[in-house]
Motif scaffolding. Structure first.
Motif, PDB file in Angstrom:
ATOM      1  N   LEU A   4     -21.259  -4.722  -9.457  1.00  0.00           N
ATOM      2  CA  LEU A   4     -20.445  -4.002  -8.786  1.00  0.00           C
ATOM      3  C   LEU A   4     -20.487  -3.742  -7.327  1.00  0.00           C
ATOM      4  N   GLY A   5     -21.674  -3.427  -6.904  1.00  0.00           N
ATOM      5  CA  GLY A   5     -22.280  -3.484  -5.404  1.00  0.00           C
ATOM      6  C   GLY A   5     -21.771  -4.463  -4.772  1.00  0.00           C
ATOM      7  N   VAL A   6     -21.851  -5.672  -4.890  1.00  0.00           N
ATOM      8  CA  VAL A   6     -21.519  -6.861  -4.556  1.00  0.00           C
ATOM      9  C   VAL A   6     -19.797  -6.955  -4.280  1.00  0.00           C
ATOM     10  N   LEU A   7     -19.407  -6.678  -5.507  1.00  0.00           N
ATOM     11  CA  LEU A   7     -17.918  -6.702  -5.363  1.00  0.00           C
ATOM     12  C   LEU A   7     -17.162  -5.661  -4.310  1.00  0.00           C
ATOM     13  N   GLU A   8     -17.893  -4.368  -4.106  1.00  0.00           N
ATOM     14  CA  GLU A   8     -17.167  -3.274  -3.417  1.00  0.00           C
ATOM     15  C   GLU A   8     -17.513  -3.974  -2.050  1.00  0.00           C
ATOM     16  N   ALA A   9     -18.805  -4.435  -1.532  1.00  0.00           N
ATOM     17  CA  ALA A   9     -19.074  -4.812  -0.524  1.00  0.00           C
ATOM     18  C   ALA A   9     -18.059  -6.067  -0.002  1.00  0.00           C
ATOM     19  N   ASN A  10     -17.849  -7.021  -0.946  1.00  0.00           N
ATOM     20  CA  ASN A  10     -16.599  -7.885  -0.883  1.00  0.00           C
ATOM     21  C   ASN A  10     -15.392  -7.270  -0.367  1.00  0.00           C
ATOM     22  N   ASN A  11     -14.872  -6.337  -1.276  1.00  0.00           N
ATOM     23  CA  ASN A  11     -13.640  -5.572  -0.917  1.00  0.00           C
ATOM     24  C   ASN A  11     -13.576  -5.055   0.484  1.00  0.00           C
ATOM     25  N   THR A  12     -14.751  -4.387   0.902  1.00  0.00           N
ATOM     26  CA  THR A  12     -14.711  -3.939   2.236  1.00  0.00           C
ATOM     27  C   THR A  12     -14.470  -4.812   3.401  1.00  0.00           C
ATOM     28  N   LEU A  13     -15.554  -6.056   3.167  1.00  0.00           N
ATOM     29  CA  LEU A  13     -15.116  -7.028   4.164  1.00  0.00           C
ATOM     30  C   LEU A  13     -13.842  -7.510   4.172  1.00  0.00           C
ATOM     31  N   GLN A  14     -13.304  -7.668   3.070  1.00  0.00           N
ATOM     32  CA  GLN A  14     -11.710  -8.189   2.764  1.00  0.00           C
ATOM     33  C   GLN A  14     -10.869  -7.317   3.681  1.00  0.00           C
ATOM     34  N   GLU A  15     -11.020  -6.004   3.276  1.00  0.00           N
ATOM     35  CA  GLU A  15     -10.419  -4.954   4.053  1.00  0.00           C
ATOM     36  C   GLU A  15     -10.386  -4.976   5.555  1.00  0.00           C
ATOM     37  N   VAL A  16     -11.695  -5.157   6.161  1.00  0.00           N
ATOM     38  CA  VAL A  16     -11.945  -5.407   7.428  1.00  0.00           C
ATOM     39  C   VAL A  16     -11.356  -6.790   8.083  1.00  0.00           C
ATOM     40  N   GLN A  17     -11.176  -7.612   7.481  1.00  0.00           N
ATOM     41  CA  GLN A  17     -10.540  -9.099   7.737  1.00  0.00           C
ATOM     42  C   GLN A  17      -9.199  -8.830   7.786  1.00  0.00           C
ATOM     43  N   ILE A  18      -8.537  -8.346   6.812  1.00  0.00           N
ATOM     44  CA  ILE A  18      -7.082  -7.902   6.725  1.00  0.00           C
ATOM     45  C   ILE A  18      -6.667  -7.288   8.161  1.00  0.00           C
ATOM     46  N   ASP A  19      -7.485  -6.144   8.235  1.00  0.00           N
ATOM     47  CA  ASP A  19      -7.167  -5.619   9.477  1.00  0.00           C
ATOM     48  C   ASP A  19      -7.177  -6.298  10.813  1.00  0.00           C
ATOM     49  N   GLN A  20      -8.139  -6.998  10.909  1.00  0.00           N
ATOM     50  CA  GLN A  20      -8.502  -8.144  12.134  1.00  0.00           C
ATOM     51  C   GLN A  20      -7.127  -8.998  12.230  1.00  0.00           C
ATOM     52  N   LEU A  21      -7.020  -9.691  10.750  1.00  0.00           N
ATOM     53  CA  LEU A  21      -5.784 -10.487  10.697  1.00  0.00           C
ATOM     54  C   LEU A  21      -4.429  -9.783  11.046  1.00  0.00           C
ATOM     55  N   THR A  22      -4.433  -8.727  10.770  1.00  0.00           N
ATOM     56  CA  THR A  22      -2.997  -7.882  10.922  1.00  0.00           C
ATOM     57  C   THR A  22      -2.962  -7.791  12.513  1.00  0.00           C
ATOM     58  N   LYS A  23      -4.009  -7.412  13.248  1.00  0.00           N
ATOM     59  CA  LYS A  23      -3.825  -6.963  14.713  1.00  0.00           C
ATOM     60  C   LYS A  23      -3.587  -8.493  15.542  1.00  0.00           C
ATOM     61  N   GLU A  24      -4.412  -9.530  14.812  1.00  0.00           N
ATOM     62  CA  GLU A  24      -4.246 -10.839  15.715  1.00  0.00           C
ATOM     63  C   GLU A  24      -2.661 -11.287  15.342  1.00  0.00           C
ATOM     64  N   ASN A  25      -2.125 -10.898  14.138  1.00  0.00           N
ATOM     65  CA  ASN A  25      -0.881 -11.445  13.970  1.00  0.00           C
ATOM     66  C   ASN A  25       0.119 -10.715  14.896  1.00  0.00           C
ATOM     67  N   ALA A  26      -0.129  -9.513  15.064  1.00  0.00           N
ATOM     68  CA  ALA A  26       0.970  -8.490  16.061  1.00  0.00           C
ATOM     69  C   ALA A  26       0.640  -9.065  17.341  1.00  0.00           C
TER      70      ALA A  26
END
Length: 58
Positions: free
Chosen positions: A16-38
């Motif tokens: 569960l801890g690993v999944l939560e960490a992966n989820n957080t990482l993916q959220e950060v990556q999505i934010d970065q990609l959203t900014k890059e896309n803009a």
């Protein structure tokens, strides 16, 4: 039996801890990609405007 249950709980908590960490990482990556896309969309619009201005000058 208690030891097996404890191992199972520890394994579950670890996964569960690993999944939560992966989820957080993916959220950060999505934010970065959203900014890059803009940024890329803005660059594209700027280039289109520059191209239109250049075409008017010709």
């Amino acid at each position: 039996m208690n030891i097996d249950l404890q191992k199972l709980q520890n394994s579950y908590a670890s996964k569960l801890g690993v999944l939560e960490a992966n989820n957080t990482l993916q959220e950060v990556q999505i934010d970065q990609l959203t900014k890059e896309n803009a940024d890329l969309k803005k660059q594209l619009e700027d280039l289109k405007a520059k191209q239109a201005d250049t075409a008017k000058e010709d």
